[in-house]
Write a protein that holds these residues in place. Sequence first.
Motif, PDB file in Angstrom:
ATOM      1  N   HIS A   1       0.866  -1.169   0.000  1.00 42.23           N
ATOM      2  CA  HIS A   1       0.000   0.000   0.000  1.00 42.23           C
ATOM      3  C   HIS A   1       0.906   1.223   0.000  1.00 42.23           C
ATOM      4  O   HIS A   1       1.814   1.315   0.822  1.00 42.23           O
ATOM      5  CB  HIS A   1      -0.901  -0.003   1.234  1.00 42.23           C
ATOM      6  CG  HIS A   1      -2.185   0.693   1.023  1.00 42.23           C
ATOM      7  ND1 HIS A   1      -3.364   0.190   1.472  1.00 42.23           N
ATOM      8  CD2 HIS A   1      -2.496   1.850   0.391  1.00 42.23           C
ATOM      9  CE1 HIS A   1      -4.351   1.007   1.147  1.00 42.23           C
ATOM     10  NE2 HIS A   1      -3.838   2.028   0.482  1.00 42.23           N
ATOM     11  N   LEU A   2       0.672   2.130  -0.921  1.00 42.99           N
ATOM     12  CA  LEU A   2       1.465   3.352  -1.027  1.00 42.99           C
ATOM     13  C   LEU A   2       0.618   4.513  -0.534  1.00 42.99           C
ATOM     14  O   LEU A   2      -0.511   4.716  -0.993  1.00 42.99           O
ATOM     15  CB  LEU A   2       1.904   3.588  -2.471  1.00 42.99           C
ATOM     16  CG  LEU A   2       2.582   2.405  -3.166  1.00 42.99           C
ATOM     17  CD1 LEU A   2       2.984   2.782  -4.584  1.00 42.99           C
ATOM     18  CD2 LEU A   2       3.770   1.903  -2.386  1.00 42.99           C
ATOM     19  N   TRP A   3       1.193   5.279   0.401  1.00 44.86           N
ATOM     20  CA  TRP A   3       0.447   6.351   1.054  1.00 44.86           C
ATOM     21  C   TRP A   3       0.971   7.712   0.630  1.00 44.86           C
ATOM     22  O   TRP A   3       2.177   7.957   0.636  1.00 44.86           O
ATOM     23  CB  TRP A   3       0.552   6.217   2.569  1.00 44.86           C
ATOM     24  CG  TRP A   3      -0.078   4.956   3.063  1.00 44.86           C
ATOM     25  CD1 TRP A   3       0.551   3.807   3.422  1.00 44.86           C
ATOM     26  CD2 TRP A   3      -1.475   4.711   3.217  1.00 44.86           C
ATOM     27  NE1 TRP A   3      -0.370   2.858   3.801  1.00 44.86           N
ATOM     28  CE2 TRP A   3      -1.623   3.383   3.687  1.00 44.86           C
ATOM     29  CE3 TRP A   3      -2.618   5.472   3.006  1.00 44.86           C
ATOM     30  CZ2 TRP A   3      -2.859   2.814   3.942  1.00 44.86           C
ATOM     31  CZ3 TRP A   3      -3.860   4.902   3.267  1.00 44.86           C
ATOM     32  CH2 TRP A   3      -3.969   3.589   3.731  1.00 44.86           C
ATOM     33  N   PRO A   4       0.071   8.626   0.268  1.00 44.86           N
ATOM     34  CA  PRO A   4       0.481   9.959  -0.154  1.00 44.86           C
ATOM     35  C   PRO A   4       0.893  10.812   1.037  1.00 44.86           C
ATOM     36  O   PRO A   4       0.502  10.518   2.175  1.00 44.86           O
ATOM     37  CB  PRO A   4      -0.774  10.525  -0.810  1.00 44.86           C
ATOM     38  CG  PRO A   4      -1.899   9.856  -0.092  1.00 44.86           C
ATOM     39  CD  PRO A   4      -1.387   8.462   0.224  1.00 44.86           C
ATOM     40  N   PRO A   5       1.663  11.875   0.783  1.00 51.61           N
ATOM     41  CA  PRO A   5       2.048  12.774   1.869  1.00 51.61           C
ATOM     42  C   PRO A   5       0.915  13.712   2.275  1.00 51.61           C
ATOM     43  O   PRO A   5       1.030  14.426   3.256  1.00 51.61           O
ATOM     44  CB  PRO A   5       3.220  13.559   1.274  1.00 51.61           C
ATOM     45  CG  PRO A   5       2.963  13.542  -0.193  1.00 51.61           C
ATOM     46  CD  PRO A   5       2.290  12.216  -0.477  1.00 51.61           C
ATOM     47  N   ASP A   6      -0.186  13.686   1.539  1.00 50.54           N
ATOM     48  CA  ASP A   6      -1.328  14.554   1.830  1.00 50.54           C
ATOM     49  C   ASP A   6      -2.595  13.708   1.874  1.00 50.54           C
ATOM     50  O   ASP A   6      -2.526  12.525   2.144  1.00 50.54           O
ATOM     51  CB  ASP A   6      -1.425  15.668   0.777  1.00 50.54           C
ATOM     52  CG  ASP A   6      -1.484  15.097  -0.649  1.00 50.54           C
ATOM     53  OD1 ASP A   6      -1.855  13.917  -0.827  1.00 50.54           O
ATOM     54  OD2 ASP A   6      -1.148  15.838  -1.584  1.00 50.54           O
ATOM     55  N   ASP A   7      -3.716  14.283   1.545  1.00 48.92           N
ATOM     56  CA  ASP A   7      -4.973  13.524   1.614  1.00 48.92           C
ATOM     57  C   ASP A   7      -5.402  12.989   0.251  1.00 48.92           C
ATOM     58  O   ASP A   7      -6.547  12.647   0.049  1.00 48.92           O
ATOM     59  CB  ASP A   7      -6.082  14.384   2.234  1.00 48.92           C
ATOM     60  CG  ASP A   7      -6.418  15.597   1.387  1.00 48.92           C
ATOM     61  OD1 ASP A   7      -5.674  15.912   0.442  1.00 48.92           O
ATOM     62  OD2 ASP A   7      -7.441  16.245   1.679  1.00 48.92           O
ATOM     63  N   GLY A   8      -4.471  12.870  -0.692  1.00 47.57           N
ATOM     64  CA  GLY A   8      -4.791  12.319  -2.008  1.00 47.57           C
ATOM     65  C   GLY A   8      -5.066  10.833  -1.941  1.00 47.57           C
ATOM     66  O   GLY A   8      -4.921  10.192  -0.896  1.00 47.57           O
TER      67      GLY A   8
END
Length: 128
Positions: free
Chosen positions: A39-46
Motif C-alpha cells: 500500500h502506497l500512502w500519499p504525503p497529503d490527503d490524495g
Amino acid sequence: MTSRFAQWTLDVHDVERQAAFWSAALGYTIDRGDDGDAHLWPPDDGPSVWLQPTTEPKTGKNRDHPDLVVTGGDVRSEVVRLLGLGASRVDVGQKGDEGFTVLADPEGNEFCLLHVADRGPPRYRSGS
C-alpha cells in the motif's frame, strides 16, 4: 451524497519493483502487506495506491489509467526523471500535439503526464 476516489488499485507481477517505481514517481511511502501486496500512502490527503500481486498477464492497452501532473518542476524534466525510474514511452495512437505524454510503468501499465501546472483537477480529456 457523492463518492470520491480513495485509492488506485493495480494488479502487478513484481510488487517490490512496482512499489519502488510508483513510490518514487509519486513521492508516496510504502507499507508492505502480509499477503505480498503493498500500500502506497500519499504525503497529503490524495488517493492511495494499492499494488496487489497477480499471475495474470497484462494484455492490450489499459482501459483506465492515472493522469499525473508535475509539481515543482517542468514536464520535460519530469518525463526524463520518470524514464530514469523505469518508465517507458508508449504509442497509443497519439499524434504529438496532445496536452499529455503517454508513458508506461515497468510492467507496461500506461499513464499520462499532463502538460499543465498543478492547479487542481484538469478540466480537459486525455486521449490515451
